[in-house]
Motif scaffolding. Structure first.
Motif, PDB file in Angstrom:
ATOM      1  N   ILE A 178     -31.212  43.337 -19.393  1.00  0.00           N
ATOM      2  CA  ILE A 178     -30.169  43.072 -20.393  1.00  0.00           C
ATOM      3  C   ILE A 178     -29.097  44.157 -20.326  1.00  0.00           C
ATOM      4  O   ILE A 178     -27.886  43.867 -20.390  1.00  0.00           O
ATOM      5  CB  ILE A 178     -30.779  42.993 -21.805  1.00  0.00           C
ATOM      6  N   SER A 179     -29.514  45.415 -20.197  1.00  0.00           N
ATOM      7  CA  SER A 179     -28.556  46.521 -20.094  1.00  0.00           C
ATOM      8  C   SER A 179     -27.692  46.388 -18.851  1.00  0.00           C
ATOM      9  O   SER A 179     -26.465  46.550 -18.909  1.00  0.00           O
ATOM     10  CB  SER A 179     -29.300  47.865 -20.066  1.00  0.00           C
ATOM     11  N   LEU A 180     -28.321  46.070 -17.729  1.00  0.00           N
ATOM     12  CA  LEU A 180     -27.567  45.910 -16.490  1.00  0.00           C
ATOM     13  C   LEU A 180     -26.622  44.717 -16.558  1.00  0.00           C
ATOM     14  O   LEU A 180     -25.487  44.777 -16.060  1.00  0.00           O
ATOM     15  CB  LEU A 180     -28.524  45.742 -15.308  1.00  0.00           C
ATOM     16  N   ALA A 181     -27.083  43.637 -17.190  1.00  0.00           N
ATOM     17  CA  ALA A 181     -26.229  42.454 -17.329  1.00  0.00           C
ATOM     18  C   ALA A 181     -25.004  42.783 -18.175  1.00  0.00           C
ATOM     19  O   ALA A 181     -23.877  42.352 -17.863  1.00  0.00           O
ATOM     20  CB  ALA A 181     -27.028  41.309 -17.957  1.00  0.00           C
ATOM     21  N   GLY A 182     -25.215  43.533 -19.254  1.00  0.00           N
ATOM     22  CA  GLY A 182     -24.091  43.935 -20.095  1.00  0.00           C
ATOM     23  C   GLY A 182     -23.082  44.762 -19.335  1.00  0.00           C
ATOM     24  O   GLY A 182     -21.859  44.553 -19.443  1.00  0.00           O
ATOM     25  N   LEU A 183     -23.570  45.703 -18.528  1.00  0.00           N
ATOM     26  CA  LEU A 183     -22.670  46.513 -17.711  1.00  0.00           C
ATOM     27  C   LEU A 183     -21.949  45.665 -16.661  1.00  0.00           C
ATOM     28  O   LEU A 183     -20.770  45.881 -16.375  1.00  0.00           O
ATOM     29  CB  LEU A 183     -23.459  47.625 -17.025  1.00  0.00           C
ATOM     30  N   GLY A 184     -22.692  44.712 -16.084  1.00  0.00           N
ATOM     31  CA  GLY A 184     -22.080  43.823 -15.093  1.00  0.00           C
ATOM     32  C   GLY A 184     -20.947  43.013 -15.682  1.00  0.00           C
ATOM     33  O   GLY A 184     -19.891  42.833 -15.051  1.00  0.00           O
ATOM     34  N   ILE A 185     -21.144  42.524 -16.896  1.00  0.00           N
ATOM     35  CA  ILE A 185     -20.100  41.741 -17.574  1.00  0.00           C
ATOM     36  C   ILE A 185     -18.878  42.610 -17.840  1.00  0.00           C
ATOM     37  O   ILE A 185     -17.731  42.197 -17.621  1.00  0.00           O
ATOM     38  CB  ILE A 185     -20.650  41.152 -18.884  1.00  0.00           C
ATOM     39  N   LEU A 186     -19.123  43.842 -18.313  1.00  0.00           N
ATOM     40  CA  LEU A 186     -18.010  44.758 -18.581  1.00  0.00           C
ATOM     41  C   LEU A 186     -17.244  45.078 -17.299  1.00  0.00           C
ATOM     42  O   LEU A 186     -16.011  45.135 -17.297  1.00  0.00           O
ATOM     43  CB  LEU A 186     -18.532  46.053 -19.212  1.00  0.00           C
ATOM     44  N   TYR A 187     -17.974  45.268 -16.198  1.00  0.00           N
ATOM     45  CA  TYR A 187     -17.330  45.568 -14.924  1.00  0.00           C
ATOM     46  C   TYR A 187     -16.467  44.394 -14.470  1.00  0.00           C
ATOM     47  O   TYR A 187     -15.344  44.581 -13.975  1.00  0.00           O
ATOM     48  CB  TYR A 187     -18.369  45.891 -13.858  1.00  0.00           C
ATOM     49  N   TYR A 188     -16.982  43.168 -14.665  1.00  0.00           N
ATOM     50  CA  TYR A 188     -16.226  41.976 -14.278  1.00  0.00           C
ATOM     51  C   TYR A 188     -14.951  41.846 -15.117  1.00  0.00           C
ATOM     52  O   TYR A 188     -13.873  41.529 -14.593  1.00  0.00           O
ATOM     53  CB  TYR A 188     -17.089  40.729 -14.459  1.00  0.00           C
ATOM     54  N   ILE A 189     -15.067  42.124 -16.416  1.00  0.00           N
ATOM     55  CA  ILE A 189     -13.917  42.000 -17.318  1.00  0.00           C
ATOM     56  C   ILE A 189     -12.845  43.029 -16.970  1.00  0.00           C
ATOM     57  O   ILE A 189     -11.643  42.730 -16.978  1.00  0.00           O
ATOM     58  CB  ILE A 189     -14.358  42.158 -18.786  1.00  0.00           C
ATOM     59  N   PHE A 190     -13.287  44.247 -16.647  1.00  0.00           N
ATOM     60  CA  PHE A 190     -12.333  45.337 -16.450  1.00  0.00           C
ATOM     61  C   PHE A 190     -12.193  45.743 -14.980  1.00  0.00           C
ATOM     62  O   PHE A 190     -11.788  46.863 -14.682  1.00  0.00           O
ATOM     63  CB  PHE A 190     -12.755  46.560 -17.278  1.00  0.00           C
ATOM     64  N   GLN A 191     -12.531  44.827 -14.060  1.00  0.00           N
ATOM     65  CA  GLN A 191     -12.396  45.163 -12.650  1.00  0.00           C
ATOM     66  C   GLN A 191     -10.933  45.435 -12.315  1.00  0.00           C
ATOM     67  O   GLN A 191     -10.025  44.764 -12.794  1.00  0.00           O
ATOM     68  CB  GLN A 191     -12.925  44.018 -11.789  1.00  0.00           C
ATOM     69  N   GLY A 192     -10.732  46.454 -11.510  1.00  0.00           N
ATOM     70  CA  GLY A 192      -9.373  46.868 -11.175  1.00  0.00           C
ATOM     71  C   GLY A 192      -8.794  47.855 -12.161  1.00  0.00           C
ATOM     72  O   GLY A 192      -7.715  48.409 -11.932  1.00  0.00           O
TER      73      GLY A 192
END
Length: 299
Positions: free
Chosen positions: A255-269
């Motif tokens: 769950i923690s990794l998924a949350g970080l993955g979502i944040l990375y996708y949202i703020f990529q770049g």
């Protein structure tokens, strides 16, 4: 419940060899590959070692009912939410609080079974040791740390601050350490502990900021803490106990990794913005973990 002396010796040897192996390994990586490997370290063992907190809460309280579990979960998430809001409104104070809490946590994990200091002095000693670790890292990467702090808080700290912080924390630790040794309150070897500080000196001077921190955080903190937790929960260190720990923490880790993955996708770049959010995230999950481990170490 802590490691037996033979297990401690084996763990210490593993940490020293692993540290220098990681320093050697970095010679063959570029900056980007090194950063990715550092994040892999933190997101694997780093987050995993704090993913079993609810199980630890149940064990320390002796409560295992479903209703208690849900109350503990809600309380845990509430603390995370409060810390996140705290960072949003007063980031510089929240960051300072985060560093202080992490410093105490690092000191407690390393020294809880290595000294028989009375309560109040123990806390001060843990803090002094943890701040020495942080300022040793900050001193060798002063410009980069100042840039990170500015990105997270919009607050600029003069690089000379890290020298004076290292000086004060180092002297405070050494005074404490000498007093502990003089009064026979040290449950480990003086030369051994000073040698570890020399290892950290070499590590932080030689490695980049992110690589040096990840090596310390994972090899010298997360893995020993994880082993302490396995010992506390199962009464032994074995493949069966480790597998049980992994199974009980796996869902929260994912769950923690998924949350970080979502944040990375949202703020990529938007690397700076994502890094700030990453700091907030790690701070938010650190505070409740520090409270839980403090309870465990008092049993």
């Amino acid at each position: 419940m802590k490691f037996q002396p033979s297990n401690i010796a084996n763990m210490n040897a593993f940490m020293i060899v692993s540290t220098f192996f990681c320093l050697w390994l970095a010679v063959y990586f570029g900056d980007r590959a090194e950063a990715l490997l550092a994040y892999l370290f933190v997101f694997s063992f780093g987050i995993m070692h704090g993913a079993n907190d609810l199980k630890l809460i149940q064990r320390t309280t002796g409560m295992s009912s479903r209703s208690f579990y849900m109350r503990a979960l809600v309380s845990y998430l509430l603390v995370i939410g409060i810390i996140t809001v705290f960072f949003s409104f007063v980031p510089i104070l929240a960051l300072a609080f985060f560093v202080l809490a992490s410093a105490y946590h690092f000191g407690e994990q390393h020294w809880a079974s290595r000294t028989s200091l009375p309560s109040i002095l123990r806390e001060l000693f843990f803090m002094a040791y943890g701040m020495l670790i942080f300022f040793l890292l900050f001193y060798f990467h002063a410009d980069e740390v100042t840039g990170v702090i500015h990105d997270v808080t919009d607050f600029s700290i003069p690089t000379a601050f890290y020298f004076y912080g290292l000086l004060v924390s180092g002297l405070t630790f050494l005074v404490f350490f000498a007093w502990i040794a003089f009064n026979s309150l040290l449950l480990t070897h003086i030369i051994e502990e000073l040698f570890y500080l020399l290892v950290f000196y070499v590590l932080f001077q030689s490695a980049s900021l992110i690589w040096g921190f990840s090596i310390y955080f994972v090899i010298w903190h997360s893995i020993p803490s994880l082993m302490d937790q396995v010992q506390f929960l199962s009464g032994e260190i074995s493949s069966k106990a480790l597998w049980s720990y992994f199974k009980s923490s796996f869902l929260y880790w994912i769950i923690s990794l998924a949350g970080l993955g979502i944040l990375y996708y949202i703020f990529q770049g938007q690397d700076k913005l994502f890094f700030s959010i990453l700091v907030y995230f790690l701070a938010a999950i650190t505070f409740p973990h520090v409270l839980v481990m403090n309870k465990v170490n008092r049993i």
